[in-house]
Write a protein that holds these residues in place. Structure first.
Motif: not given
Lengths: 447, 447
Positions: B143-152, B257-262, B280-281
């Motif tokens: 149910g979360y959107h998953l994003l990838v980044g150049t490191g967190s 964990a189920a927070h807004d931005v993880m 990021a979730l």
């Protein structure tokens, strides 16, 4: 950096991001908008329920292949300079030679060379880039500091950070300028964080401030023009040379460039946009240090996997020429399977021929003139074949050429995003053979 | 994001960047400074003429191996959380299974999935990350959107951009806060571009504004504490959860964990810092879209090579547990060769045991208490073994513990950079066995 950019049109593409972008003023009005484009394309390709079709079955990890294949009825997306034209070269013998193998235990550290100014730069990547410049002769690399970035987009921002003074900057942001038509993402990338260090200040030809950073893209994105700096206010200006397209497949190599800050990208040299790698040649140590600092703060370095892969790819190119010298390649035969620049040049010549024929057939468009020059790499006089077509429409009533073409299922980027009028559009010349063929057919039929 | 950071001391490390940083006020005073550290280390390792020794002989492309090996007389650099401890695991059988092969023609396009909100996210990487979260149970991914980044690190900035409203932001930058001791690079990364969108506003415990973004790092970098949001002003606050260390080798997994931005990072989960990959979730679609937009503007996506490699690495971990279930692993034997979290946990238990013994032997230091909890992943009660030691000095006259240790050839990061006093330092627990052994020996001898 001129590598790409977006420009999904705010209206007509639908989608939350596009609607939002439409509302948001300065940045959004020039921002490229891949999210909106993606939504538009998704609806065309997959229908509205595309989200539901994305199952989550676990499987072996296979790479994506980019955009879906085109059909004669497809929307043709030539908005971005997605360099998929090059895939055919790398699927030949060179692709096998460029194969990279990375075991699980390699390159785990943040550091590549703890003693280097650019501590995250893989020594092998640096070596191969310097070797490539020596082969091509398009830039002086000896004596310059070499930096790696996550695409030249990141290095562009690093240059703004370094030249504006970084943390030492004064109270007013420095103006960032470029002569119109300028690359559409310069304004967006300069302004999206509302930095207090630098600020987009528009067309360099009408700028008269004393402190500025001028962006010189040559050959220029979007119109292929050969450029030099234009601001001459006698003040404290800096110049950044974006040389993403200064490679022999696009333009005659007339001299080895030797400017203060020069940006390059793997995307438009070898066609590997997905590796997200660029490099900068920087004359002054202090500037190079600040640029490196930007990348440290922004992303704590640059993917080592991409650096290793790009090193192997570039090595394959240079080796290809050392094994089959340029003179022989020019003199003989059609076998370009090991010579990237010759393969790409042949493609560009062919595509520009077809495009000019289509434009002549249509009668409502014009293109910039071909400008020949002596290329020191090929050792012959050749014309320029830019990676983008800068198309102008002469037809009465077509003031929004981007919209006009979109209705005909051709997505490209309108002149307003480059600081000029709506009768211009920029069209990528680097997509697949299939997409390009459909595009020229459609163009030829427009009357 | 809490993954790393710097903190070469401004004075004493020499070098242009360090001297500059010392002059430049706000940002520099908290900035980590790898450049200065590199210079310091180079002089120790190579002498002042290191530059001259870097030849440019062309050779096959070999990857770097990070920092040079240590000797009993070496400077030991535990300033960064460089996770080289994990190399031993990946040099075992798992490393071969995680080997990746990329032919020259793969992943050339900018696009990974043109129909996805995050169009540069490799589907295989997404699949393996979701699978890993299901295995470990540390976060709700469905149910979360998953994003990838150049490191967190990049995703952290993307979150600030998205939550501050991006281009739609108001006139005043939103305050960014975190309770001290907070990760030292939060202030530096927030402020280095002097953004008009957001601004570092210090210790969350004393913040009383209405609009803010609170950063909750749990387990916390630097002190390992389990944290929840502290600001309770009733205003329009946002919370970003930095869960870089919420993995079973460091802390009991007490809930999904189920927070807004993880935010998560490969670096501290698998040890592959050099791949520069985070994810990021994100609960809300609009926030995920803006974060994706940030990455588009900042770097036009994320290295596909790193995504493919990380997918293979994560797949190897999950497969390792599916082939040898957790219960069996807990019950039996020392063979952790296929079970990453058990390997790493065993390492952390051993290292913390040695560190506490050294601290007891010395008598001038203290460490945070061990806090046990029931881990749903291991299905037993375990103590926390944080990736950093948050060391406090009790000895009279030692008000600059970072400087005190530096004189003894141990480089670490002083408390001031984390918003607290100079009697604290943060020390990485994730370096090589050799470096860690020398460090504890030296510590034990300090009286």
């Amino acid at each position: 950096m001129a590598a790409m950019g977006g420009g999904g049109k705010e209206s007509g593409c639908g989608g939350g991001m596009a609607a939002q972008a439409g509302r948001l003023g300065v940045v959004a009005s020039v921002a490229f908008n891949i999210a909106a484009l993606a939504l538009f394309l998704r609806r065309r390709y997959f229908g509205d329920d595309a989200d539901e079709k994305k199952g989550e079955t676990a499987a072996a990890v296979a790479p994506s292949s980019g955009k879906p294949p085109v059909t004669p009825d497809s929307v043709i997306n030539l908005d971005h300079g997605d360099p998929t034209m090059y895939e055919a070269f790398w699927r030949g013998g060179a692709g096998e030679r460029a194969t990279i193998v990375i075991p699980g235990w390699q390159t785990m550290s943040y550091f590549s060379d703890v003693g280097s100014l650019c501590w995250f730069l893989e020594p092998g990547f640096e070596r191969e880039v310097r070797r490539l410049h020596r082969l091509v002769g398009n830039a002086v690399a000896d004596g310059y500091h070499l930096l790696v970035g996550t695409g030249s987009t990141q290095l562009f921002q690093a240059a703004l950070y370094a030249l504006s003074g970084g943390a030492a900057a004064g109270a007013n942001p420095i103006g960032v300028v470029s002569p119109a038509p300028y690359y559409s993402s310069y304004p967006a990338v300069t302004d999206f964080l509302k930095s207090g260090l630098y600020r987009w200040a528009g067309d360099a030809k009408v700028f008269d401030g004393e402190n500025y950073i001028e962006l010189v893209c040559s050959p220029n994105n979007p119109d292929g023009g050969v450029r030099t700096a234009v601001v001459n206010s006698g003040g404290g200006g800096f110049v950044v040379h974006d040389l993403a397209y200064y490679w022999p497949q696009y333009t005659p190599i007339t001299e080895a460039a030797a400017h203060d800050v020069m940006l390059f990208t793997v995307s438009k040299c070898t066609g590997h946009a997905g590796t997200r790698l660029g490099w900068a040649l920087v004359r002054e140590r202090a500037v190079a240090q600040k640029m490196s600092k930007f990348i440290e703060l922004n992303t704590i370095g640059v993917s080592k996997d991409s650096q290793l892969r790009a090193a192997k790819i570039i090595k394959t190119i240079t080796d290809g020429y050392e094994h089959a010298p340029v003179a022989a390649a020019v003199a003989g035969g059609d076998d370009d399977s090991g010579r990237l620049f010759h393969f790409a040049r042949r493609q560009m010549v062919s595509r520009w021929g077809k495009l000019r024929a289509a434009v002549a057939n249509s009668g409502i468009f014009t293109l910039p003139d071909e400008i020949p020059g002596h290329c020191t790499f090929a050792n012959e006089t050749v014309a320029a074949y830019p990676p983008f077509a800068w198309l102008h429409c002469e037809k009465e009533g077509v003031d929004d050429l981007e919209g006009y073409l979109r209705e005909r299922k051709i997505i490209c980027r309108g002149g307003a995003k480059f600081g000029v009028g709506g009768r211009f559009v920029r069209i990528s010349m680097l997509d697949t053979d299939e997409a390009f063929a459909i595009f020229v057919d459609r163009l030829a039929a427009m009357k």
